[in-house]
Design an enzyme around this catalytic site. Structure first.
Site: not given
Ligand SMILES: Cc1cc2nc3c(=O)[nH]c(=O)nc-3n(C[C@H](O)[C@H](O)[C@H](O)COP(=O)(O)OP(=O)(O)OC[C@H]3O[C@@H](n4cnc5c(N)ncnc54)[C@H](O)[C@@H]3O)c2cc1C
Length: 523
Positions: A462
């Site tokens: 997280h």
């Molecule tokens: C293994 C795991 C288990 C988890 N379990 C839970 C859970 O059970 N419940 C919960 O609430 N949270 C959980 N989390 C945390 C939660 O999923 C994240 O906090 C949340 O999804 C983050 O969302 P975000 O939009 O910030 O980033 P992300 O969902 O990571 O999205 C970022 C996106 O940007 C893309 N990206 C990055 N760099 C580039 C680039 N240079 N060019 C183009 N695209 C790019 C990535 O590929 C990705 O698709 C977990 C996370 C993980 C990894």
């Protein structure tokens, strides 16, 4: 492919999927969504129990931290989703809100844009989009008949016997033991992409480009104009007439910002990056949840460790295939608890219970049956940072979370371990125990717990706060998520959270995307 759009969203993760849906509701607004990863149409992504099988595959950015001085110099493996849906396509599907009190930190001066009163409707909007209903207390609930192992039932009974309040399954992070609400629908993962992107992906004004790695945002006269990326091995440039939104997650958004010349002066200079806006807070203040478990071997062979045997996997696989039911539909961390140790009603610790061994991210698979229970430190005092290793977009960032460097964190985690130990030793869970498995002998002193913590603590995945919301002198974005010093550029993802919140972070991340999309739609 067109190269000019009104709005460009970088990253189709939890936040990016929400934004793509809402901002393309206006048919006259041309939206481009860029994702570095591939399609999420893969059977392992749908199977809830297989989430850790996605680790270190092509769906994972597969990051490792710098050696952690307080964790016996181990590097921390830190998976992040590199696929449509981002982390919501590889995560453990626990669907819980942040706590109301978390939002006290989000208010800048008199501006209550992010107050609990103002964010609650957007939590509910996300929850409805996922198909949950809202009960009379305003919490999300589900009629879905989730798989729940009998060890999990016994954990919940033991937690009650220990003295914790029993909570019904809902989205709130209030005190008590709880079978978690999950974004699992009819036995399969229901990700941010399933809820927000797939239903609208054919809108004529929405373009989704997969397998496209963004290098940087091009900025002229302090205004974000275009995005430079690599698609199918070729350099490509997309222009935005209105807004560029960085939603690449807590590790990749600050990386892209720094490559675009937004960051700490000395760091940019050392890599030869021309500064567009000097801001030392980019990549700073990294917070993360960490967890350390206790694992017990049970007397019988009835745990989800059956999934680690060929026969058990085949049997459960067939059951999943034919009826979308059975052990494969478990998210492993089936239940847990929120614990308030001080005066505040905001929890300090979250326990996660799994009816199997979950050791070192699930990579260690003992040939035995057991369960794991571990406390998660919800409000770490330790903060870390992220920097670039080079200007090459293919290079992983330098991640140093500095876990447990503030001694208060170790003290809190030891407390959580003791509580976990006491819950485990209540009936009926205690009746199932054959022997302790990890650590090798029953911990008796703080020093025993500390030894276990230093060797077996891991991230709960997280990371947040590397581009945090706040005032201009101490943050990266303002309360409307505009990047300070740069026009037409927003950051909308877990990186902007002022602090890591009182629960798992996917729902709060989607809430903030809903809230800001609504604000943008009103203008
Ligand atoms: C293994 C795991 C288990 C988890 N379990 C839970 C859970 O059970 N419940 C919960 O609430 N949270 C959980 N989390 C945390 C939660 O999923 C994240 O906090 C949340 O999804 C983050 O969302 P975000 O939009 O910030 O980033 P992300 O969902 O990571 O999205 C970022 C996106 O940007 C893309 N990206 C990055 N760099 C580039 C680039 N240079 N060019 C183009 N695209 C790019 C990535 O590929 C990705 O698709 C977990 C996370 C993980 C990894």
């Amino acid at each position: 492919m067109e190269t000019e759009y009104d709005i460009i969203i970088i990253g189709a993760g939890s936040a990016g999927c929400v934004l793509a849906n809402r901002l393309s509701e206006d048919a006259s607004c041309h939206v481009l969504l860029i994702e570095a990863g591939a399609s999420d149409r893969h059977p392992l992504i749908s199977i809830p129990a297989a989430f850790s099988e996605l680790f270190k595959t092509s769906f994972d950015w597969n990051y490792n931290s710098e050696p952690q001085s307080e964790l016996n110099d181990q590097e921390m493996y830190s998976p992040r989703g590199k696929v449509i849906g981002g982390c919501s396509s590889i995560n453990a599907m626990i669907f819980v809100r942040a706590h109301a009190k978390d939002f006290d930190d989000w208010i800048i001066g008199e501006d209550d844009f992010w107050s609990w009163r103002n964010v609650l409707p957007f939590f509910q909007k996300v929850e409805r989009q996922f198909g949950f209903s809202i009960d009379e207390n305003g919490d999300a609930i589900s009629e879905e008949n989730y798989y729940q192992h009998d060890l999990t039932d016994q954990f919940l009974q033991s937690a009650k016997k220990y003295g914790l309040k029993s909570k019904h399954r809902c989205s709130s992070a209030n005190e008590g033991a709880i079978p978690f609400l999950k974004n699992i629908k009819k036995g399969s993962r229901f990700s941010a992409a399933d809820a927000y992107l797939h239903p609208i992906q054919r809108r004529p004004n929405l373009t989704i480009v997969k397998n496209c790695l963004v290098d940087k945002i091009e900025i002229k006269n302090s205004k974000a104009n275009s995005v430079a990326a690599i698609h199918n091995g070729k350099q490509i440039r997309f222009h935005a007439t209105s807004n560029i939104i960085l939603s690449a997650g807590a590790y990749n958004s600050p990386q892209i910002a720094m490559r675009s010349g937004i960051g700490e002066e000395g760091h940019l200079k050392s890599l030869g990056i021309k500064a567009n806006f000097i801001n030392p807070h980019v990549g700073a203040h990294l917070e993360d949840h960490i967890i350390c478990g206790l694992s017990y071997q049970i007397k019988d062979n009835n745990s989800l460790d059956v999934l680690n045997t060929n026969f058990g996997k085949a049997k459960a696989g067939l059951q999943y295939l034919f009826s979308k039911s059975g052990p494969m539909t478990s998210n492993i961390a089936e239940a847990g608890a929120f614990l308030c140790l001080g005066e505040s009603e905001r929890p300090d610790l979250q326990l996660h219970f799994g009816p199997m061994f979950f050791i070192r991210h699930g990579f260690v698979k003992p040939k035995a049956h057991g369960f794991s229970l571990g406390p998660t430190l919800l409000h770490p005092a330790s903060q870390g940072y992220l920097k670039l290793r080079s200007t090459n977009p293919l290079d992983a960032p330098l991640i140093n979370p500095q876990y447990l460097t503030d001694p208060k964190d170790m003290a809190m985690l030891i407390e959580g371990m003791k509580i976990s130990h006491d819950i485990i030793h209540q009936q009926p869970l205690s009746n199932r125990i054959d022997k302790i498995f990890l650590p090798a002998t029953e911990p008796k002193s703080d020093a025993d717990y500390e030894k276990q913590i230093r060797e077996y603590t891991q991230t709960l995945y997280h990371p947040t706060s590397t581009c945090r919301i706040g005032s201009a002198d101490e943050a990266v974005v303002d309360a409307r998520l505009n990047v300070y010093g740069i026009e037409n550029l927003k950051i909308v993802d877990a990186s902007v959270l002022p602090h890591v919140t009182s629960s798992n972070t996917q729902l709060v991340t989607m809430m903030l995307a809903e809230r800001i999309a609504d604000y943008m739609q009103q203008r």
